[in-house]
Write a protein that holds these residues in place. Structure first.
Motif, PDB file in Angstrom:
ATOM      1  N   UNK A  51      32.623  41.359  35.364  1.00 39.15           N
ATOM      2  CA  UNK A  51      31.503  42.369  35.505  1.00 39.15           C
ATOM      3  C   UNK A  51      30.140  41.386  35.857  1.00 39.15           C
ATOM      4  N   UNK A  52      30.058  40.280  35.089  1.00 40.52           N
ATOM      5  CA  UNK A  52      28.740  39.513  35.271  1.00 40.52           C
ATOM      6  C   UNK A  52      28.771  38.497  36.409  1.00 40.52           C
ATOM      7  N   UNK A  53      30.058  37.986  36.669  1.00 38.77           N
ATOM      8  CA  UNK A  53      30.114  36.874  37.633  1.00 38.77           C
ATOM      9  C   UNK A  53      30.865  37.286  38.776  1.00 38.77           C
ATOM     10  N   UNK A  54      32.215  37.503  38.447  1.00 35.53           N
ATOM     11  CA  UNK A  54      33.044  37.551  39.701  1.00 35.53           C
ATOM     12  C   UNK A  54      32.896  38.889  40.702  1.00 35.53           C
ATOM     13  N   UNK A  55      32.285  40.120  40.289  1.00 37.82           N
ATOM     14  CA  UNK A  55      31.864  41.164  41.193  1.00 37.82           C
ATOM     15  C   UNK A  55      30.777  40.866  41.953  1.00 37.82           C
ATOM     16  N   UNK A  56      30.035  39.707  41.636  1.00 39.78           N
ATOM     17  CA  UNK A  56      28.867  39.612  42.336  1.00 39.78           C
ATOM     18  C   UNK A  56      29.096  38.231  43.394  1.00 39.78           C
ATOM     19  N   UNK A  57      30.281  37.736  43.506  1.00 42.75           N
ATOM     20  CA  UNK A  57      30.751  37.008  44.540  1.00 42.75           C
ATOM     21  C   UNK A  57      30.914  37.835  45.776  1.00 42.75           C
ATOM     22  N   UNK A  58      30.358  37.034  47.019  1.00 44.49           N
ATOM     23  CA  UNK A  58      30.429  37.810  48.196  1.00 44.49           C
ATOM     24  C   UNK A  58      32.180  38.196  48.405  1.00 44.49           C
ATOM     25  N   UNK A  59      33.064  37.166  48.088  1.00 44.40           N
ATOM     26  CA  UNK A  59      34.361  37.310  48.474  1.00 44.40           C
ATOM     27  C   UNK A  59      34.946  37.779  47.137  1.00 44.40           C
ATOM     28  N   UNK A  60      34.519  38.574  46.539  1.00 45.92           N
ATOM     29  CA  UNK A  60      35.295  38.961  45.283  1.00 45.92           C
ATOM     30  C   UNK A  60      36.788  39.597  45.480  1.00 45.92           C
ATOM     31  N   UNK A  61      36.918  40.229  46.610  1.00 44.51           N
ATOM     32  CA  UNK A  61      37.847  40.921  46.851  1.00 44.51           C
ATOM     33  C   UNK A  61      39.208  39.802  47.024  1.00 44.51           C
ATOM     34  N   UNK A  62      39.131  38.569  47.568  1.00 46.11           N
ATOM     35  CA  UNK A  62      40.213  37.775  47.609  1.00 46.11           C
ATOM     36  C   UNK A  62      40.767  37.180  46.131  1.00 46.11           C
ATOM     37  N   UNK A  63      39.919  37.371  45.295  1.00 40.17           N
ATOM     38  CA  UNK A  63      40.395  37.300  43.845  1.00 40.17           C
ATOM     39  C   UNK A  63      41.324  38.332  43.472  1.00 40.17           C
ATOM     40  N   UNK A  64      41.112  39.465  43.600  1.00 37.85           N
ATOM     41  CA  UNK A  64      41.929  40.574  43.598  1.00 37.85           C
ATOM     42  C   UNK A  64      43.323  40.561  44.238  1.00 37.85           C
ATOM     43  N   UNK A  65      43.279  40.273  45.582  1.00 35.22           N
ATOM     44  CA  UNK A  65      44.537  40.140  46.268  1.00 35.22           C
ATOM     45  C   UNK A  65      45.386  38.759  45.918  1.00 35.22           C
ATOM     46  N   UNK A  66      44.639  37.783  45.403  1.00 34.06           N
ATOM     47  CA  UNK A  66      45.485  36.765  44.956  1.00 34.06           C
ATOM     48  C   UNK A  66      45.787  36.703  43.453  1.00 34.06           C
ATOM     49  N   UNK A  67      45.144  37.361  42.608  1.00 40.23           N
ATOM     50  CA  UNK A  67      45.737  37.483  41.274  1.00 40.23           C
ATOM     51  C   UNK A  67      46.242  38.855  40.780  1.00 40.23           C
ATOM     52  N   UNK A  68      46.524  39.792  41.569  1.00 44.10           N
ATOM     53  CA  UNK A  68      47.036  41.098  41.230  1.00 44.10           C
ATOM     54  C   UNK A  68      48.560  40.919  40.935  1.00 44.10           C
ATOM     55  N   UNK A  69      49.466  39.738  41.375  1.00 45.25           N
ATOM     56  CA  UNK A  69      50.690  39.605  41.087  1.00 45.25           C
ATOM     57  C   UNK A  69      50.879  38.446  40.343  1.00 45.25           C
ATOM     58  N   UNK A  70      49.610  37.750  39.573  1.00 44.51           N
ATOM     59  CA  UNK A  70      49.750  36.730  38.944  1.00 44.51           C
ATOM     60  C   UNK A  70      50.658  36.916  37.632  1.00 44.51           C
ATOM     61  N   UNK A  71      51.357  35.748  36.957  1.00 41.57           N
ATOM     62  CA  UNK A  71      52.049  35.735  35.835  1.00 41.57           C
ATOM     63  C   UNK A  71      51.367  35.340  34.628  1.00 41.57           C
ATOM     64  N   UNK A  72      49.915  35.199  35.075  1.00 44.76           N
ATOM     65  CA  UNK A  72      49.000  34.864  33.881  1.00 44.76           C
ATOM     66  C   UNK A  72      48.302  36.036  33.320  1.00 44.76           C
ATOM     67  N   UNK A  73      48.410  36.336  32.192  1.00 50.84           N
ATOM     68  CA  UNK A  73      47.787  37.503  31.746  1.00 50.84           C
ATOM     69  C   UNK A  73      46.555  37.787  32.032  1.00 50.84           C
ATOM     70  N   UNK A  74      45.512  37.015  31.674  1.00 48.76           N
ATOM     71  CA  UNK A  74      44.010  37.302  32.098  1.00 48.76           C
ATOM     72  C   UNK A  74      43.589  37.301  33.539  1.00 48.76           C
ATOM     73  N   UNK A  75      44.545  36.450  34.269  1.00 47.99           N
ATOM     74  CA  UNK A  75      44.272  36.756  35.731  1.00 47.99           C
ATOM     75  C   UNK A  75      44.750  37.759  36.236  1.00 47.99           C
ATOM     76  N   UNK A  76      45.662  38.546  35.595  1.00 49.20           N
ATOM     77  CA  UNK A  76      46.333  39.794  36.373  1.00 49.20           C
ATOM     78  C   UNK A  76      45.449  40.968  35.757  1.00 49.20           C
TER      79      UNK A  76
END
Length: 236
Positions: A101-126
């Motif tokens: 909420x404080x950092x990632x959502x304010x990145x211009x390219x935040x959407x690419x984190x969603x696309x890359x992490x949505x199938x991560x096997x790491x708990x907090x990335x997902x």
């Protein structure tokens, strides 16, 4: 103000009762001081905001120091390397959500984190991917196409039985549904589709989301839908 001075101040402001609550989140006792986040938000305004200083504060490994780092960091100064370094040091849902909420959502390219992490096997990335979807619905003007894309992502990647992931997925589904009446109907349709999956996790997420989605109403003066059980919602 030095890092040692910050830690001394935090220890002087600590509460044993609150420390026990933090430990319940999974934070090791040795890295917990016991200061409420509300107090940390006030204190964060008084500490240096230079990135190098804040990253050194993060490296103390104290939970409260990590929260201060996230609260004081300037989003536009965070490189992708910084973001991954911080993500690798997150071990609790509260810090994960705060970082989103404080950092990632304010990145211009935040959407690419969603696309890359949505199938991560790491708990907090997902969890972060789902949290970002939930946060996006209140921080950005979402098109119908984008809402549909996110609903599809939720349905495709909800086969994860980790409770912190399931809760974030349900949250994302509900927040998207609050965008407008069309989004509400689309979110309900997605949830009902998820109920037909063999995945117990998907069924859990759908059931949890459907506790709120059908109750959403449009209140006068509000851009987003609210629960009909809320004080304002009851008057609709």
């Amino acid at each position: 103000m030095t890092i040692d001075e910050i830690i001394l101040f935090l220890k002087a402001s600590s509460s044993e009762k609150f420390k026990k609550n933090i430990i319940k989140l999974g934070i090791p006792d040795e890295y917990t001081i016991g200061v409420p986040t509300s107090d940390l938000r006030k204190f964060a305004k008084k500490i240096p905001r230079e990135k190098d200083f804040l990253m050194s504060l993060w490296k103390t490994n104290y939970h409260e120091c990590k929260i201060l780092t996230v609260l004081a960091l300037k989003p536009k100064e965070c490189s992708e390397d910084d973001i991954h370094y911080i993500m690798d040091g997150i071990v609790s849902w509260d810090l994960c959500d705060l970082f989103c909420k404080n950092i990632l959502i304010k990145q211009d390219d935040f959407d690419h984190f969603i696309q890359r992490w949505i199938d991560s096997d790491k708990l907090f990335y997902k969890r972060a991917a789902f949290t970002l979807i939930a946060s996006t619905s209140t921080h950005a003007a979402l098109t119908t196409e984008k809402i549909t894309d996110y609903l599809t992502l939720i349905e495709l990647h909800s086969d994860d039985d980790q409770l912190l992931v399931k809760k974030a997925a349900s949250w994302a589904l509900r927040e998207l549904g609050k965008t407008n009446e069309a989004a509400k109907e689309a979110a309900i349709k997605t949830a009902k589709s998820m109920q037909t999956q063999e995945s117990k996790a998907a069924q859990w997420i759908a059931k949890d989301a459907l506790k709120e989605l059908p109750l959403l109403v449009q209140a006068p003066g509000r851009s987003r839908l609210i629960s009909s059980k809320s004080k304002m919602g009851k008057n609709v």
